[in-house]
Design a protein around this motif. Structure first.
Motif, PDB file in Angstrom:
ATOM      1  N   GLU A 178     113.685  53.391  73.089  1.00 33.88           N
ATOM      2  CA  GLU A 178     114.549  52.210  73.183  1.00 33.88           C
ATOM      3  C   GLU A 178     113.743  50.928  73.070  1.00 33.88           C
ATOM      4  O   GLU A 178     114.112  50.008  72.347  1.00 33.88           O
ATOM      5  N   GLN A 179     112.616  50.878  73.762  1.00 34.95           N
ATOM      6  CA  GLN A 179     111.767  49.698  73.696  1.00 34.95           C
ATOM      7  C   GLN A 179     111.151  49.535  72.314  1.00 34.95           C
ATOM      8  O   GLN A 179     111.057  48.423  71.786  1.00 34.95           O
ATOM      9  N   ARG A 180     110.757  50.670  71.714  1.00 28.91           N
ATOM     10  CA  ARG A 180     110.173  50.613  70.384  1.00 28.91           C
ATOM     11  C   ARG A 180     111.188  50.132  69.355  1.00 28.91           C
ATOM     12  O   ARG A 180     110.891  49.306  68.498  1.00 28.91           O
ATOM     13  N   TYR A 181     112.423  50.642  69.472  1.00 32.66           N
ATOM     14  CA  TYR A 181     113.468  50.230  68.524  1.00 32.66           C
ATOM     15  C   TYR A 181     113.801  48.751  68.723  1.00 32.66           C
ATOM     16  O   TYR A 181     113.998  48.019  67.744  1.00 32.66           O
ATOM     17  N   ARG A 182     113.862  48.302  69.962  1.00 30.15           N
ATOM     18  CA  ARG A 182     114.148  46.888  70.229  1.00 30.15           C
ATOM     19  C   ARG A 182     113.056  46.000  69.648  1.00 30.15           C
ATOM     20  O   ARG A 182     113.344  44.960  69.028  1.00 30.15           O
ATOM     21  N   ARG A 183     111.794  46.399  69.810  1.00 29.54           N
ATOM     22  CA  ARG A 183     110.689  45.609  69.240  1.00 29.54           C
ATOM     23  C   ARG A 183     110.791  45.555  67.715  1.00 29.54           C
ATOM     24  O   ARG A 183     110.526  44.523  67.098  1.00 29.54           O
TER      25      ARG A 183
ATOM     26  N   TRP B 229     119.666  41.111  71.165  1.00 24.53           N
ATOM     27  CA  TRP B 229     118.609  42.120  71.211  1.00 24.53           C
ATOM     28  C   TRP B 229     118.744  43.041  72.419  1.00 24.53           C
ATOM     29  O   TRP B 229     117.814  43.764  72.769  1.00 24.53           O
ATOM     30  N   ALA B 230     119.897  43.027  73.068  1.00 19.39           N
ATOM     31  CA  ALA B 230     120.114  43.887  74.236  1.00 19.39           C
ATOM     32  C   ALA B 230     120.097  45.357  73.810  1.00 19.39           C
ATOM     33  O   ALA B 230     120.785  45.738  72.849  1.00 19.39           O
ATOM     34  N   PRO B 231     119.324  46.206  74.478  1.00 18.60           N
ATOM     35  CA  PRO B 231     119.255  47.627  74.089  1.00 18.60           C
ATOM     36  C   PRO B 231     120.609  48.317  74.091  1.00 18.60           C
ATOM     37  O   PRO B 231     120.835  49.246  73.318  1.00 18.60           O
ATOM     38  N   SER B 232     121.543  47.857  74.931  1.00 22.75           N
ATOM     39  CA  SER B 232     122.838  48.531  75.036  1.00 22.75           C
ATOM     40  C   SER B 232     123.690  48.389  73.787  1.00 22.75           C
ATOM     41  O   SER B 232     124.622  49.179  73.578  1.00 22.75           O
ATOM     42  N   VAL B 233     123.410  47.400  72.922  1.00 25.41           N
ATOM     43  CA  VAL B 233     124.229  47.207  71.720  1.00 25.41           C
ATOM     44  C   VAL B 233     123.491  47.559  70.438  1.00 25.41           C
ATOM     45  O   VAL B 233     124.112  47.652  69.376  1.00 25.41           O
TER      46      VAL B 233
ATOM     47  N   GLY C 206     121.971  49.545  67.524  1.00 23.65           N
ATOM     48  CA  GLY C 206     122.057  50.856  66.898  1.00 23.65           C
ATOM     49  C   GLY C 206     123.415  51.520  66.920  1.00 23.65           C
ATOM     50  O   GLY C 206     123.558  52.631  66.411  1.00 23.65           O
ATOM     51  N   GLN C 207     124.447  50.867  67.490  1.00 24.22           N
ATOM     52  CA  GLN C 207     125.759  51.515  67.531  1.00 24.22           C
ATOM     53  C   GLN C 207     126.869  50.490  67.726  1.00 24.22           C
ATOM     54  O   GLN C 207     126.682  49.483  68.391  1.00 24.22           O
ATOM     55  N   GLY C 208     127.999  50.768  67.101  1.00 25.23           N
ATOM     56  CA  GLY C 208     129.177  49.930  67.286  1.00 25.23           C
ATOM     57  C   GLY C 208     129.109  48.598  66.553  1.00 25.23           C
ATOM     58  O   GLY C 208     128.067  48.191  66.023  1.00 25.23           O
ATOM     59  N   ALA C 209     130.247  47.915  66.542  1.00 24.78           N
ATOM     60  CA  ALA C 209     130.351  46.622  65.865  1.00 24.78           C
ATOM     61  C   ALA C 209     129.836  45.474  66.725  1.00 24.78           C
ATOM     62  O   ALA C 209     129.600  44.382  66.210  1.00 24.78           O
ATOM     63  N   GLU C 210     129.634  45.704  68.032  1.00 21.90           N
ATOM     64  CA  GLU C 210     129.222  44.632  68.928  1.00 21.90           C
ATOM     65  C   GLU C 210     127.865  44.051  68.521  1.00 21.90           C
ATOM     66  O   GLU C 210     127.630  42.839  68.667  1.00 21.90           O
ATOM     67  N   GLU C 211     126.977  44.890  67.999  1.00 20.40           N
ATOM     68  CA  GLU C 211     125.665  44.392  67.574  1.00 20.40           C
ATOM     69  C   GLU C 211     125.817  43.318  66.504  1.00 20.40           C
ATOM     70  O   GLU C 211     125.180  42.259  66.569  1.00 20.40           O
ATOM     71  N   PHE C 212     126.677  43.555  65.524  1.00 24.48           N
ATOM     72  CA  PHE C 212     126.858  42.592  64.444  1.00 24.48           C
ATOM     73  C   PHE C 212     127.708  41.405  64.892  1.00 24.48           C
ATOM     74  O   PHE C 212     127.553  40.300  64.373  1.00 24.48           O
ATOM     75  N   ARG C 213     128.609  41.619  65.864  1.00 28.41           N
ATOM     76  CA  ARG C 213     129.364  40.490  66.408  1.00 28.41           C
ATOM     77  C   ARG C 213     128.420  39.511  67.089  1.00 28.41           C
ATOM     78  O   ARG C 213     128.540  38.291  66.927  1.00 28.41           O
TER      79      ARG C 213
ATOM     80  N   ARG D   2     127.698  35.715  66.061  1.00 28.76           N
ATOM     81  CA  ARG D   2     127.905  34.631  67.027  1.00 28.76           C
ATOM     82  C   ARG D   2     126.642  33.782  67.173  1.00 28.76           C
ATOM     83  O   ARG D   2     126.722  32.553  67.313  1.00 28.76           O
ATOM     84  N   SER D   3     125.482  34.418  67.132  1.00 35.97           N
ATOM     85  CA  SER D   3     124.215  33.692  67.239  1.00 35.97           C
ATOM     86  C   SER D   3     124.030  32.748  66.060  1.00 35.97           C
ATOM     87  O   SER D   3     123.642  31.580  66.231  1.00 35.97           O
TER      88      SER D   3
END
Length: 492
Positions: free
Chosen positions: A30-35, A89-93, A95-102, A106-107
């Motif tokens: 998770e940390q590696r993917y976030r980085r 960049w929150a790990p919970s969003v 790699g999955q779902g539309a929330e990452e792109f939302r 928004r940013s």
């Protein structure tokens, strides 16, 4: 409740897989993917800003630092700060779902607003370039990079890597449903490793469909702290009173586990769910589905504009297909059929003809060979399908003329499958909710398997779209339709 994961049988209650890449803690990947995502966003932003600054700044080299260098540096810092503040960049969003792109969108919108206000305050004449060129280019590049990273992550999850270990706690029936969904959707990243039930037992002893039952519901927090599960999935069971859920949440404080609770109200998700505090009581508020209003107007405009653009792009292909259909068998190039649309109104749908002339009249003779689910009539090897028609169906090319239906307003780009009148006549009150919105050229049913889906699953997906519709969901469905068409799953 989020779902996903890969379930494997375990030899013991602790049940950890220890071979290869799966023996590392979930937090490492998770940390590696976030980085990796942060690096990707930073590099993409820097590339766009540097390219624009160098290209346009070269024309005004004397004032490059004053006019272009400061704006370039400020734009990059602003975009990265907006990404951080929007928790993109929150790990919970990731790699999955539309929330990452939302959150990413928004940013970037926040960055545009701040840039515009800054340009007004500083009376800068060069700010338009950064608002209308730099930010959209950054958005395109970062979204593409994130999508490619997500594809790679999903491939790893299909191979059983990069999964979050889950402890499921609830009744055997609801936990079994979670396990089945986790197995079906491994790309969402859950691996159910252990189960707790009210008495620590299941219908078949100490395992539930190959997953070990490690204890009672009262022991959940202790197992989480000892074995390091990343997700505690609480499924329905009479044991879970508000006090016990509150106590479990307190006992999980300080651990790395995320507690996820199924509300057990209805299959509603996305923007219609809100958590409010009323009189000090946390309440799950479910807003009404929207069938009118501003967002529907936007959807209608996007439908017609998108259909017009696609018709212009596919005009040469459609002309070629029409000629091939005419050359392959007797009859017209187009097939017209009555379908049921919004509010039960019938309309004529257009498709390229894929069957021999008079195929509908021969359907009764093939009724005993029907392989379709529920009210659908489908044959994997339908003798009425022509040679050209088989190819057109395989890649959904036969549906391109439906763009004219979208252009005229009887259909939408995304929506439930348009039913035949005889299918609609057999609908019960629940299924008739599919008719509250326009039928779609594509939808959740198409990207999830089409004709391979059981009837109940197809209906569930259509109703889910009706209940949880959003512009973001439409965007995701349109994006995934391309992959579904290329693979041709369930197309026959």
């Amino acid at each position: 409740m989020r779902q996903g994961g890969l379930v494997s049988p375990f030899p013991s209650a602790r049940g950890r897989l220890t071979n290869g890449a799966m023996n590392q803690p979930a937090t490492e990947w998770e940390q590696r993917y976030r980085r990796t995502v942060i690096t990707s966003d930073t590099v993409a932003t820097a590339f766009v800003v540097a390219a624009i600054g160098i290209f346009f700044g070269a024309r005004d080299a004397a004032n490059w630092h004053e006019k272009w260098g400061i704006l370039a540096f400020g734009t990059e810092i602003l975009v990265l700060a907006a990404l951080a503040m929007s928790r993109a960049w929150a790990p919970s969003v990731l790699g999955q779902g539309a929330e990452e792109f939302r959150r990413l969108g928004r940013s970037l919108f926040t960055a545009v607003v701040v840039l515009a206000l800054g340009g007004i305050a500083l009376t800068s004449r060069n700010i338009k370039l950064w608002i209308f060129v730099a930010i959209p280019a950054i958005g395109l590049l970062t979204m593409t990079a994130r999508y490619l990273l997500r594809l790679r992550l999903h491939k790893q999850r299909q191979d059983g890597r990069c999964l979050r270990p889950v402890l499921a706690a609830g009744s055997p029936a609801t936990v079994m449903d979670l396990i089945n969904r986790a197995r079906k959707f491994p790309h969402l990243g859950w691996r159910v490793e252990a189960v707790c039930t009210v008495d620590g037992l299941g219908p078949d002893g100490d395992h539930l469909d190959g997953v070990p039952i490690i204890g009672a519901l009262a022991d959940v927090a202790g197992h989480v702290r000892r074995d390091g599960y990343r997700v505690v999935a609480v499924t329905p069971d009479p044991h879970w009173s508000p006090d016990r859920l509150q106590r479990l949440a307190w006992n999980l404080e300080g651990s790395d586990a995320e507690m996820v609770v199924a509300p057990v109200l209805m299959e509603v998700a996305g923007p219609r769910l809100h958590v409010d505090a009323v009189l000090g009581i946390p309440l799950l508020r479910v807003s009404m589905p929207t069938f009118t209003g501003g967002r529907r107007v936007v959807k209608g405009v996007v439908d017609r504009l998108g259909a017009a653009i696609l018709l212009m792009l596919f005009a040469p292909l459609m002309l070629l297909v029409g000629v091939l259909v005419l050359a392959d068998s007797r009859g017209g190039a187009l097939y017209r059929q009555r379908r049921v649309g919004k509010d039960g109104r019938e309309f004529t749908i257009f498709k390229f003809r894929t069957m021999v002339t008079g195929a509908h009249n021969a359907r009764a003779q093939l009724a005993d060979r029907n392989e379709g689910a529920g009210l659908l009539f489908k044959l994997r090897r339908d003798p009425r399908v022509t040679r050209v028609g088989a190819v057109l169906r395989r890649y959904s090319i036969d549906e391109l003329p439906q763009l004219f239906n979208v252009l005229t307003g009887s259909m939408s780009l995304v929506g439930p499958r348009p039913p035949l009148p005889e299918e609609s006549a057999a609908y019960g009150p629940d299924i008739r909710r599919r008719l509250l919105v326009k039928p779609g050229l594509t939808g959740l049913w198409q990207i999830s398997g089409r004709s391979d889906l059981p009837w109940e699953e197809a209906v569930r997906l259509d109703l889910r779209y009706v209940e949880d519709w959003s512009l973001a969901l439409d965007t995701v469905i349109l994006w995934k339709t391309l992959r579904a068409v290329i693979h041709g799953q369930g197309a026959y």
